[in-house]
Design an enzyme around this catalytic site. Structure first.
Site, PDB file in Angstrom:
ATOM      1  N   ARG A  94      36.297  29.256  40.440  1.00 40.34           N
ATOM      2  CA  ARG A  94      36.782  30.377  39.608  1.00 40.34           C
ATOM      3  C   ARG A  94      37.224  29.789  38.277  1.00 40.34           C
ATOM      4  O   ARG A  94      37.950  28.788  38.231  1.00 40.34           O
ATOM      5  CB  ARG A  94      37.949  31.102  40.271  1.00 40.34           C
ATOM      6  CG  ARG A  94      38.562  32.136  39.325  1.00 40.34           C
ATOM      7  CD  ARG A  94      39.527  33.061  39.990  1.00 40.34           C
ATOM      8  NE  ARG A  94      38.836  33.995  40.863  1.00 40.34           N
ATOM      9  CZ  ARG A  94      39.428  35.044  41.431  1.00 40.34           C
ATOM     10  NH1 ARG A  94      40.718  35.283  41.203  1.00 40.34           N
ATOM     11  NH2 ARG A  94      38.744  35.853  42.212  1.00 40.34           N
TER      12      ARG A  94
ATOM     13  N   HIS B 270      31.616  38.549  39.821  1.00 43.80           N
ATOM     14  CA  HIS B 270      32.357  38.107  41.008  1.00 43.80           C
ATOM     15  C   HIS B 270      31.489  38.498  42.212  1.00 43.80           C
ATOM     16  O   HIS B 270      31.813  39.421  42.965  1.00 43.80           O
ATOM     17  CB  HIS B 270      33.721  38.795  41.030  1.00 43.80           C
ATOM     18  CG  HIS B 270      34.710  38.237  42.000  1.00 43.80           C
ATOM     19  ND1 HIS B 270      34.386  37.299  42.972  1.00 43.80           N
ATOM     20  CD2 HIS B 270      36.048  38.490  42.169  1.00 43.80           C
ATOM     21  CE1 HIS B 270      35.473  37.012  43.675  1.00 43.80           C
ATOM     22  NE2 HIS B 270      36.495  37.729  43.212  1.00 43.80           N
TER      23      HIS B 270
ATOM     24  N   LYS C 128      42.965  17.033  30.119  1.00 43.09           N
ATOM     25  CA  LYS C 128      42.909  15.846  29.230  1.00 43.09           C
ATOM     26  C   LYS C 128      41.642  15.872  28.390  1.00 43.09           C
ATOM     27  O   LYS C 128      41.319  14.888  27.724  1.00 43.09           O
ATOM     28  CB  LYS C 128      42.910  14.569  30.070  1.00 43.09           C
ATOM     29  CG  LYS C 128      44.116  14.405  30.960  1.00 43.09           C
ATOM     30  CD  LYS C 128      43.979  13.104  31.765  1.00 43.09           C
ATOM     31  CE  LYS C 128      44.602  13.217  33.132  1.00 43.09           C
ATOM     32  NZ  LYS C 128      44.145  12.173  34.042  1.00 43.09           N
TER      33      LYS C 128
ATOM     34  N   THR D  43      40.520  35.379  47.123  1.00 40.35           N
ATOM     35  CA  THR D  43      39.236  34.673  47.088  1.00 40.35           C
ATOM     36  C   THR D  43      39.418  33.220  47.522  1.00 40.35           C
ATOM     37  O   THR D  43      38.669  32.701  48.352  1.00 40.35           O
ATOM     38  CB  THR D  43      38.622  34.763  45.675  1.00 40.35           C
ATOM     39  OG1 THR D  43      38.690  36.118  45.251  1.00 40.35           O
ATOM     40  CG2 THR D  43      37.181  34.298  45.675  1.00 40.35           C
TER      41      THR D  43
END
Ligand code: CP
Length: 314
Positions: free
Chosen positions: A110, A138, A89, A61
């Protein structure tokens, strides 16, 4: 110049598409394929920048979207994995997307969390393309799967299509089943009971009056026009023991395929593990590598549609 009429800014979930949208996407892909054959695609997206945001692993992909953008003359910026983004973070996806909006014209994402693409789309004013969200959807894979079926065997109407393997966690299956409800498809679902298609999808099929068969018997694929084989999704199991118990539920190998007299088209979104043997690869009906290759063509078309690009006339 030609601009296809496409009413969507984002590509998030295959539920968003009508049959007319699918006709547009298939037509745009054919247009792109013809232009590619004539070496007339480069420059279509010149000056456009795509952010390629892959917070979960991918080969096909990510690389096919990036190849698609390069082949159209656009450019990319990319991040792979949480560890190399400030999400590690503590930055939220919302804040990350506000930054991406300032840097790029379109973003492909994704993410391991179901629904994350919808959150991303809600945060920004640039097109967002869902490249897989957890066990959710998807949609671009499903669109290239649909294109593959049409290209190899014609429209899915009246075709008997088997879905094999992990129907519970397989997001490509969830997306493709929905797209195929726009055609007169006959559905055959082959899986262990523990990995059956989620009830929400079965309920939706029933509500549309669509008949489907469910079985654990792999031989049910023998009388199907298309077999869509999938990997057991190891990364989605909460309990490792369940994965170990189910991982080798099905193996499609050459002897098994040859035992059928029906020339079933064999598709797989890939990657494969043990469920599809390499001794099938050189059979003429093994279309999964062609399917992956068509992914670049379909994704070129989707980038052009979302960015409302004009394509040269044929
Ligand atoms: N089919 C598919 O989504 O493959 P990748 O996980 O390699 O992108």
């Amino acid at each position: 110049m030609k601009r296809f009429d496409f009413p969507h800014t984002h590509i998030i979930d295959s539920h968003q598409f009508s049959r007319e949208d699918l006709n547009t996407i298939l037509a745009a892909t054919e247009h792109v394929v013809r232009l590619k054959e004539q070496n007339r695609l480069f420059g279509v997206l010149e000056g456009r920048l795509m952010a390629s945001l892959f917070f979960e692993s991918s080969t096909r992909t990510r690389l096919s979207f990036e190849a698609a953008m390069h082949r159209l003359g656009g450019r990319i910026i990319t991040t792979v994995g949480f560890q190399f983004s400030s999400i590690s973070k503590g930055e939220t996806l919302y804040d990350t997307m506000k930054m991406i909006e300032a840097y790029a014209d379109i973003a492909v994402i994704r993410h391991p969390v179901e629904g994350s693409s919808r959150i991303a789309a809600g945060a920004v004013n640039i097109p967002i393309i869902n490249a897989g969200d957890g066990a959710g959807q998807h949609p671009t894979q499903a669109l290239l799967d649909l294109y593959t079926i049409v290209r190899e065997r014609g429209l899915p109407d009246k075709k008997r299509i088997a879905f094999i393997g992990d129907l519970k966690f397989g997001r490509t299956i969830h997306s493709l089943v929905k797209l195929l409800t726009h055609y007169e498809t006959e559905f055959v679902f082959i899986s262990p009971v523990d990995l059956a298609l989620p009830e929400s999808y079965r309920k939706e099929l029933r509500s549309l009056g669509i008949h489907f068969e469910e079985t654990e018997d792999l031989k049910a694929m023998w009388d199907c026009d298309v077999a869509y084989i999938t990997r057991i999704q190891e990364e989605r199991f909460a309990d490792r023991a369940d994965y170990e118990r189910l991982k080798d539920s099905y193996v499609v190998n050459r002897a098994f395929v040859q035992a059928s007299r029906h020339p079933t088209l064999l598709l797989h979104p890939l990657p494969r593990v043990n469920e599809l043997s390499t001794d099938v690869d050189d059979m003429p009906n093994a279309a999964y590598f062609r399917q992956a290759a068509y992914g670049v063509d379909v994704r070129m078309a989707l980038l052009c549609l979302c960015l409302q690009a004009e394509l040269p006339d044929l």
